[in-house]
Scaffold this motif. Sequence first.
Motif, PDB file in Angstrom:
ATOM      1  N   TYR A   1    -105.150  20.471  36.996  1.00  0.00           N
ATOM      2  CA  TYR A   1    -103.696  20.531  37.175  1.00  0.00           C
ATOM      3  C   TYR A   1    -103.324  21.982  37.468  1.00  0.00           C
ATOM      4  CZ  TYR A   1     -98.890  18.810  36.329  1.00  0.00           C
ATOM      5  OH  TYR A   1     -97.573  18.406  36.457  1.00  0.00           O
ATOM      6  N   ILE A   2    -102.504  22.178  38.483  1.00  0.00           N
ATOM      7  CA  ILE A   2    -102.007  23.514  38.823  1.00  0.00           C
ATOM      8  C   ILE A   2    -100.570  23.650  38.350  1.00  0.00           C
ATOM      9  CG2 ILE A   2    -101.364  25.073  40.699  1.00  0.00           C
ATOM     10  CD1 ILE A   2    -103.717  23.957  42.297  1.00  0.00           C
ATOM     11  N   LEU A   3    -100.297  24.699  37.598  1.00  0.00           N
ATOM     12  CA  LEU A   3     -98.944  25.029  37.169  1.00  0.00           C
ATOM     13  C   LEU A   3     -98.823  26.549  37.208  1.00  0.00           C
ATOM     14  CD1 LEU A   3     -96.297  23.726  36.108  1.00  0.00           C
ATOM     15  CD2 LEU A   3     -97.109  24.238  33.800  1.00  0.00           C
ATOM     16  N   LYS A   4     -98.366  27.053  38.340  1.00  0.00           N
ATOM     17  CA  LYS A   4     -98.251  28.506  38.493  1.00  0.00           C
ATOM     18  C   LYS A   4     -97.096  29.039  37.655  1.00  0.00           C
ATOM     19  CE  LYS A   4     -98.735  30.236  42.606  1.00  0.00           C
ATOM     20  NZ  LYS A   4     -98.614  30.501  44.053  1.00  0.00           N
ATOM     21  N   PHE A   5     -97.323  30.151  36.981  1.00  0.00           N
ATOM     22  CA  PHE A   5     -96.215  30.770  36.237  1.00  0.00           C
ATOM     23  C   PHE A   5     -95.283  31.506  37.187  1.00  0.00           C
ATOM     24  CE2 PHE A   5     -99.847  33.786  35.757  1.00  0.00           C
ATOM     25  CZ  PHE A   5     -99.315  34.911  36.374  1.00  0.00           C
ATOM     26  N   GLU A   6     -95.726  31.805  38.390  1.00  0.00           N
ATOM     27  CA  GLU A   6     -94.961  32.412  39.491  1.00  0.00           C
ATOM     28  C   GLU A   6     -94.587  33.866  39.225  1.00  0.00           C
ATOM     29  OE1 GLU A   6     -95.432  30.471  41.711  1.00  0.00           O
ATOM     30  OE2 GLU A   6     -94.517  28.491  41.562  1.00  0.00           O
ATOM     31  N   VAL A   7     -93.918  34.116  38.118  1.00  0.00           N
ATOM     32  CA  VAL A   7     -93.563  35.493  37.736  1.00  0.00           C
ATOM     33  C   VAL A   7     -93.588  35.558  36.220  1.00  0.00           C
ATOM     34  CG1 VAL A   7     -91.086  34.934  37.890  1.00  0.00           C
ATOM     35  CG2 VAL A   7     -91.824  37.315  37.926  1.00  0.00           C
ATOM     36  N   SER A   8     -94.243  36.607  35.689  1.00  0.00           N
ATOM     37  CA  SER A   8     -94.540  36.652  34.252  1.00  0.00           C
ATOM     38  C   SER A   8     -93.485  37.365  33.422  1.00  0.00           C
ATOM     39  CB  SER A   8     -95.891  37.353  34.030  1.00  0.00           C
ATOM     40  OG  SER A   8     -95.828  38.695  34.515  1.00  0.00           O
ATOM     41  N   ASN A   9     -92.603  38.107  34.067  1.00  0.00           N
ATOM     42  CA  ASN A   9     -91.563  38.791  33.310  1.00  0.00           C
ATOM     43  C   ASN A   9     -90.494  37.778  32.892  1.00  0.00           C
ATOM     44  OD1 ASN A   9     -88.688  40.233  33.480  1.00  0.00           O
ATOM     45  ND2 ASN A   9     -90.202  41.694  32.727  1.00  0.00           N
ATOM     46  N   PRO A  10     -90.209  37.623  31.596  1.00  0.00           N
ATOM     47  CA  PRO A  10     -89.295  36.562  31.156  1.00  0.00           C
ATOM     48  C   PRO A  10     -87.909  36.644  31.778  1.00  0.00           C
ATOM     49  CG  PRO A  10     -90.532  37.426  29.284  1.00  0.00           C
ATOM     50  CD  PRO A  10     -90.826  38.325  30.446  1.00  0.00           C
ATOM     51  N   GLU A  11     -87.361  37.864  31.902  1.00  0.00           N
ATOM     52  CA  GLU A  11     -86.015  38.004  32.467  1.00  0.00           C
ATOM     53  C   GLU A  11     -85.999  37.654  33.957  1.00  0.00           C
ATOM     54  OE1 GLU A  11     -87.508  40.401  30.580  1.00  0.00           O
ATOM     55  OE2 GLU A  11     -86.409  39.895  28.737  1.00  0.00           O
ATOM     56  N   LEU A  12     -86.996  38.160  34.691  1.00  0.00           N
ATOM     57  CA  LEU A  12     -87.056  37.875  36.121  1.00  0.00           C
ATOM     58  C   LEU A  12     -87.336  36.384  36.362  1.00  0.00           C
ATOM     59  CD1 LEU A  12     -86.859  39.233  38.894  1.00  0.00           C
ATOM     60  CD2 LEU A  12     -89.337  39.571  38.827  1.00  0.00           C
ATOM     61  N   HIS A  13     -88.169  35.803  35.515  1.00  0.00           N
ATOM     62  CA  HIS A  13     -88.466  34.381  35.610  1.00  0.00           C
ATOM     63  C   HIS A  13     -87.184  33.550  35.463  1.00  0.00           C
ATOM     64  CE1 HIS A  13     -91.486  31.037  35.208  1.00  0.00           C
ATOM     65  NE2 HIS A  13     -90.448  30.450  34.648  1.00  0.00           N
ATOM     66  N   ARG A  14     -86.396  33.861  34.458  1.00  0.00           N
ATOM     67  CA  ARG A  14     -85.147  33.120  34.246  1.00  0.00           C
ATOM     68  C   ARG A  14     -84.158  33.366  35.387  1.00  0.00           C
ATOM     69  NH1 ARG A  14     -82.583  30.403  30.233  1.00  0.00           N
ATOM     70  NH2 ARG A  14     -84.150  30.857  28.663  1.00  0.00           N
ATOM     71  N   ASP A  15     -84.140  34.583  35.923  1.00  0.00           N
ATOM     72  CA  ASP A  15     -83.206  34.931  36.988  1.00  0.00           C
ATOM     73  C   ASP A  15     -83.504  34.167  38.274  1.00  0.00           C
ATOM     74  OD1 ASP A  15     -81.108  36.546  38.246  1.00  0.00           O
ATOM     75  OD2 ASP A  15     -82.747  37.535  39.298  1.00  0.00           O
ATOM     76  N   ILE A  16     -84.792  33.942  38.560  1.00  0.00           N
ATOM     77  CA  ILE A  16     -85.189  33.327  39.830  1.00  0.00           C
ATOM     78  C   ILE A  16     -85.484  31.839  39.687  1.00  0.00           C
ATOM     79  CG2 ILE A  16     -87.047  33.302  41.569  1.00  0.00           C
ATOM     80  CD1 ILE A  16     -87.120  36.345  41.338  1.00  0.00           C
ATOM     81  N   ILE A  17     -86.082  31.447  38.551  1.00  0.00           N
ATOM     82  CA  ILE A  17     -86.517  30.063  38.357  1.00  0.00           C
ATOM     83  C   ILE A  17     -85.530  29.282  37.484  1.00  0.00           C
ATOM     84  CG2 ILE A  17     -88.432  28.663  37.436  1.00  0.00           C
ATOM     85  CD1 ILE A  17     -90.315  30.871  38.409  1.00  0.00           C
ATOM     86  N   HIS A  18     -84.723  30.008  36.719  1.00  0.00           N
ATOM     87  CA  HIS A  18     -83.605  29.426  35.969  1.00  0.00           C
ATOM     88  C   HIS A  18     -84.032  28.532  34.811  1.00  0.00           C
ATOM     89  CE1 HIS A  18     -81.144  31.198  39.061  1.00  0.00           C
ATOM     90  NE2 HIS A  18     -81.773  30.489  39.989  1.00  0.00           N
ATOM     91  N   THR A  19     -85.246  28.684  34.370  1.00  0.00           N
ATOM     92  CA  THR A  19     -85.723  28.033  33.140  1.00  0.00           C
ATOM     93  C   THR A  19     -86.581  29.054  32.401  1.00  0.00           C
ATOM     94  OG1 THR A  19     -87.585  27.088  34.371  1.00  0.00           O
ATOM     95  CG2 THR A  19     -85.670  25.655  34.004  1.00  0.00           C
ATOM     96  N   PRO A  20     -86.816  28.854  31.106  1.00  0.00           N
ATOM     97  CA  PRO A  20     -87.556  29.863  30.344  1.00  0.00           C
ATOM     98  C   PRO A  20     -89.035  29.908  30.719  1.00  0.00           C
ATOM     99  CG  PRO A  20     -86.283  28.408  28.895  1.00  0.00           C
ATOM    100  CD  PRO A  20     -86.279  27.787  30.245  1.00  0.00           C
ATOM    101  N   LEU A  21     -89.570  31.111  30.788  1.00  0.00           N
ATOM    102  CA  LEU A  21     -91.009  31.287  30.996  1.00  0.00           C
ATOM    103  C   LEU A  21     -91.798  30.593  29.898  1.00  0.00           C
ATOM    104  CD1 LEU A  21     -93.477  32.640  32.381  1.00  0.00           C
ATOM    105  CD2 LEU A  21     -93.043  34.643  30.918  1.00  0.00           C
ATOM    106  N   GLU A  22     -91.314  30.643  28.674  1.00  0.00           N
ATOM    107  CA  GLU A  22     -92.052  30.058  27.554  1.00  0.00           C
ATOM    108  C   GLU A  22     -92.266  28.555  27.746  1.00  0.00           C
ATOM    109  OE1 GLU A  22     -94.243  29.191  24.453  1.00  0.00           O
ATOM    110  OE2 GLU A  22     -93.850  31.217  25.204  1.00  0.00           O
TER     111      GLU A  22
END
Length: 333
Positions: free
Chosen positions: A157-178
């Motif tokens: 199964y592939i699930l890319k984290f895409e971006v690891s910085n929590p703030e940037l992740h939420r800003d671009i992906i709009h869900t929590p990195l965690e």
Amino acid sequence: MTMIQVPIQKPLDIPNLSKSELKELIQAQGELQQDLFRQAREVRQQAGVDEVLLRGVIEISNYCQKNCDYCAMRAANPKLNRYRMAAEEILEIADQIAQMDISILFLQAGQDPQSDSVVEEVIPEIKRRYNFPVLLCMGERPQNVYQRFAQLGADSYILKFEVSNPELHRDIIHTPLERRLQCLRWLQEAGFEVGTGNIVGLRGQTLDHLVEDIRLALEIQPNFVSSSPFIPNQDTPLENIGCGNLDYTLNTMAIYRIALKTPLIPTVSALEKIQPDGQLMGLNAGANVMTINFTPPEYREKYSIYSKKRFIVSLDHALNTIERAGLRLKVLS
């Protein structure tokens, strides 16, 4: 600042490099970059993963719950014509793939829970007919869904984290990195071989963020890992920014190879979109996987993962690229 010596005299100890040293490698050009790529190829050979594996992808649904700023399949895009493939269509294409030198059947979709029932129908049938390893890429799911996919016979199964910085992740992906990381843990607990990775060139991304990406990938210890350049996509909030840096992407791929040694690392089609022979450059930077697209044309143009004019990888293109890289095709017995 410590500078990495050129030529590189000894194997790079990636986990113990400083942030400044990792940033230097991410930005490597010229002789340093060629040394980095040479070492990645040497590690790939020494690790016994020097043959290139082909995956056949079927993009089974372009519905998605998420609203990632870089993707035209985002839920908030009203301009995209949506589709879901039926089980019979998927199995018909699997029949075609089984007649070729393809090692893994890859089912990919947006984060679309309504496609789960179709996947649950086709996984055991694919395993019964061909005993193909089955790879899924279908986003975040509840733990019990991952367990069910595994019980039915899915292998990875592939699930890319895409971006690891929590703030940037939420800003671009709009869900929590965690949430993403929890899903990766569930996948590993369910017995999947797990793939993850990052995107290079997102809005607001810095070299420090790319260092964080590398360190997170090393912490996850994936079976597959990828680095993909950002491609601006129509009908998205990021459609007017430029492509991700090709060199940064290739250098990150080489770093992943040297640090992790054995994972499957794809040379993604986005590399070819940015520059002709981009996928050849990926193989020369340590990659060992190519994905051939078997999605029917009437659906393929609606699967807007990169752009409407994304590069579509054919079997002939893949075989030619592998030959030009001086590598051999891996065929699973």
